[in-house]
Scaffold this active site. Sequence first.
Site, PDB file in Angstrom:
ATOM      1  CG  ASP A 156      -0.233  -0.110   2.535  1.00 32.51           C
ATOM      2  OD1 ASP A 156       1.002  -0.253   2.518  1.00 32.51           O
ATOM      3  OD2 ASP A 156      -0.893  -0.052   3.574  1.00 32.51           O
ATOM      4  CG  ASP A 456      -2.475   0.465   6.978  1.00 34.12           C
ATOM      5  OD1 ASP A 456      -3.409   0.087   6.246  1.00 34.12           O
ATOM      6  OD2 ASP A 456      -1.994   1.610   6.920  1.00 34.12           O
TER       7      ASP A 456
END
Length: 757
Positions: A156, A456
Site C-alpha cells: 500500500d 495496515d
Amino acid sequence: MFLKLSKAFTFMVTGVGINTEWGLLMASISEDNGEETPLQVRLNGVATFIGIVGLTVALLVLVVLLVRYFTGHTKNLDGSPQFKAGKTKPSTAVNGAVKILTVAVTIVVVAVPEGLPLAVTLTLAYSMRKMMRDKALVRRLSACETMGSATTICSDKTGTLTLNQMTVVEAYSGGGKMDLPDSKSQLPPILSSLLIEGIAQNTTGSVFVPEGGGDPEISGSPTEKAIIGWAIKLGMNFNAVRSESSVIHVFPFNSEKKKGGVALQLSDSEAHIHWKGAAEIVLDSCTKYVDASGNTVPLDQDKMSFYKKAIEDMACSSLRCVSIAYRTYDMDKVPADEQQLAQWMIPQDDLVLLAIIGIKDPCRPVGNALKQVRMVTGDNPQTAKAIALECGILNSEEDAVEPNVIEGKVFREYTDSEREEIAEKISVMGRSSPNDKLLLVQALKRRGHVVAVTGDGTNDAPALHEADIGLSMGIQGTEVAKESSDIIILDDNFASVVKVVRWGRSVYANIQKFIQFQLTVNVAALVINVVSAMSSGEVPLNAVQLLWVNLIMDTLGALALATEPPTDHLMARSPVGRREPLITNIMWRNLLVQAAYQVTVLLILNFRGKSILGLQRETPQRAIEVNNTLIFNAFVLCQIFNEFNARKPDEFNIFKGISKNHLFIGIIGITLVLQVIIVEFVGKFTSTVKLNWKQWLISIVIGFIGWPLAALAKLIPVPKTPLHKFFTNMCNRRAKSPSKSRSKSPSMSPAKSPSHQ
C-alpha cells in the site's frame, strides 16, 4: 431480535457470529490453507533425493561386502580369507557380517541429511533475533526464509511508501484556487462556516485542547488529521461546532464507494447533508458550487472542466485529492421511524461543492529497493502514478500507461486467465478495493510468484492471509491485520521491509551454503567407501570415523554456516522465486570440483599410500593403520578448509567479513582441536594411530589445496539455466533438429542451414 438500550435508540440484530461481515472476515483469515513454503518444498525434494541415493549406496556396499566376505574374497593381512565355508566358526561369521552391516548403516547415517533441519532452524532463529533489531517482529518462523524468495511485493502507499505525515498544501474553493490554502480571509463567511461544519461533523477524528493553552492534539487517520488541521487553521473550534447540530444518520467512509457522509439536524425544519471523499467521485455528484461571494451557483460545463483539471494537476503532483460537498434537506423527508431511519440512504445527488483539497504525503527515501514492488492503493491513479515515479516504482512517464497503471474496477472485470496475464505487467493499481488486492495476489501466485503483501487495515486481512508472506504495520496497523500477517513492521517504514528481504535472502543463502558443504562431504565419503569396498572389500573410513565426520558436517557445520550475516552482495541477486532449484549450477560446480579432488587424492592414498608415504618398512598392520589414519585425517582437514569455501560460493574472497563471525571462527578452532585429540590421544576408540609431523603436514597440504582449487573452479563458466532445464532444452533442440529435412533437401545452402546458424 431487537435490543432497546434507551428511549432514544433501538437496535435490530440481523446476524451474529459467522453470519456477520466481521465473522466472515475472521473465518477467511483463520483458515489454514496448508501450503508449504517454497523452501520447505525444495528441502523436501533435496532430502528425499539424498536419502534415496544414500540408501541405494549403502545397500550396494552391503551386498558387495557380504558377497566378497562369504565367497572368501575378503582377505586377512596374511592373505588368508576371512571366511572359509565349513571352517569359520558361526560366531566369527556373524561378527564379520555385523561389522559389514555396521558400515552400511553408517553410510546411511552419513548420507541422510539429519543436520538439515537443524541448519534451517538455527539460521531462522538467528535471523529472527537479528530482524527484531531492524524493527521487524517475526510472528511465524518460516516467514524469514519465505521473504528471501519473494519475487514481488504488493505494497500500500500511505505510511509504507510515504512518510504518513499528511498536510493540506493546495485548496480550490470559492470557484478558484486559494493562494494560501489555510488563509481564512480568502473565503466568504458562509463558505467558511459550511466547510467547518462539514469537517467537524463528518469525521472519525477528534481534537483535544490542553488546559492552559497549547497546540491542539488531533487524533484519527492521517487523512482525517490533515483535514482537521486545515480546518483549525481556518478558525474551527471543533467542540463548539459539533455542539451546534445533532447527527441524524451516518454513512461511514466506504472503501468501495470511496466516500462517507453524515446527515445533521440544524433546526426543526432544516437539515444539512455533508459528503467527503475521493475528489472525482464526489465532484460527479455536484451540480452547484459556492462562489467567492458566498452565492450558490450552478456548476456549468466550464467550471466542471476547471475542477477536473485541478484534480488531475494535483494528482500528477502526487497529492491525495479530497472533495468536500453538502446539500440542504427538509426534515419532513427524514424518516421518523427508527427502523426506516436505520435503512435510510443519505441522499448523495444534487450536491453543492465547497472545496477540493490536495494533501501531500512525502515519499520515503528507500533508494533502489523498489524494483520488485507493485503499489496497490485506493488513491486516484494519477496520484498513485506520481508517487510511483517519485519512489522509483515507475522509471518514466512512458511506463505510466495501462496496464502498468490500472484502476481496480478495470482489473476486477477481467477473467481469471486475463488477470494472470495482466498481473505480470501491473506496477500501480489505483482506486483499488480490498478485493482487488486479493485478486491481484491470487493471480500473481498462480503465475508462480512468491508474493509479499503489506497492509495496515482490517480490509487488508484477506490479502495478507492469502499472500506467501504478509507484512502488517505496527503503528497504524489494526489488530486484525497484525493477526493475519507473518511479520509486523514496527516502524511502518518500507526501508524495514527491505531489511526483511535482506535477512530472508541471507537465510536462503546460508541454507544453500550448508547444503553445498554437506553434499561435498556426502559425495566424497560415499564414493571413497564404495570404490574401496568393491575393489578390496575394506573401507578406509570406519563407523566411528564416519560418525565424527557426520558430526562435523551436520551439527558443527550447521552452527558455523547458519549464522553468516547478510551482505549487500545478496541484494544484487535476482529473487529465487518458487520454481528455481535449491541447488544451483554454481553449487553443483563447486561441490563436484571439491568432491572430485578429495576422492581422487584419498583413493590414491588408499591404494598407493603405503608406497607414497614410505611405509614398506613397517609391519603390514601398522602400515594399514597409519595409511587409514592419514586418509581419515586428510579427509577431515579437507572439510575444515572447504567450510571456508562454502561461505562464499560465488565470490573469490572467501575470507571477506570472517572477522565479524566469531562463531564460525570458534567452531573451526574447536573442530581442529578435537581432530588433533582424536588422532593423537583416543586412537583405540576411533581406530587411529599417532601421526608424525610429516604426515600431519601432508594432511594439511591436501586440505589447503582446496582453497586455490575453489578459486580456479569459480573461473569455470556455468549456464544460468538450471541443469534440469538446460538438458531438457538441449533434448528439445535435438528433437526439433531438421536433419531429416536436410537429407531430403540437399540443395539447402549452408547459409540457411539451421546447424550453420
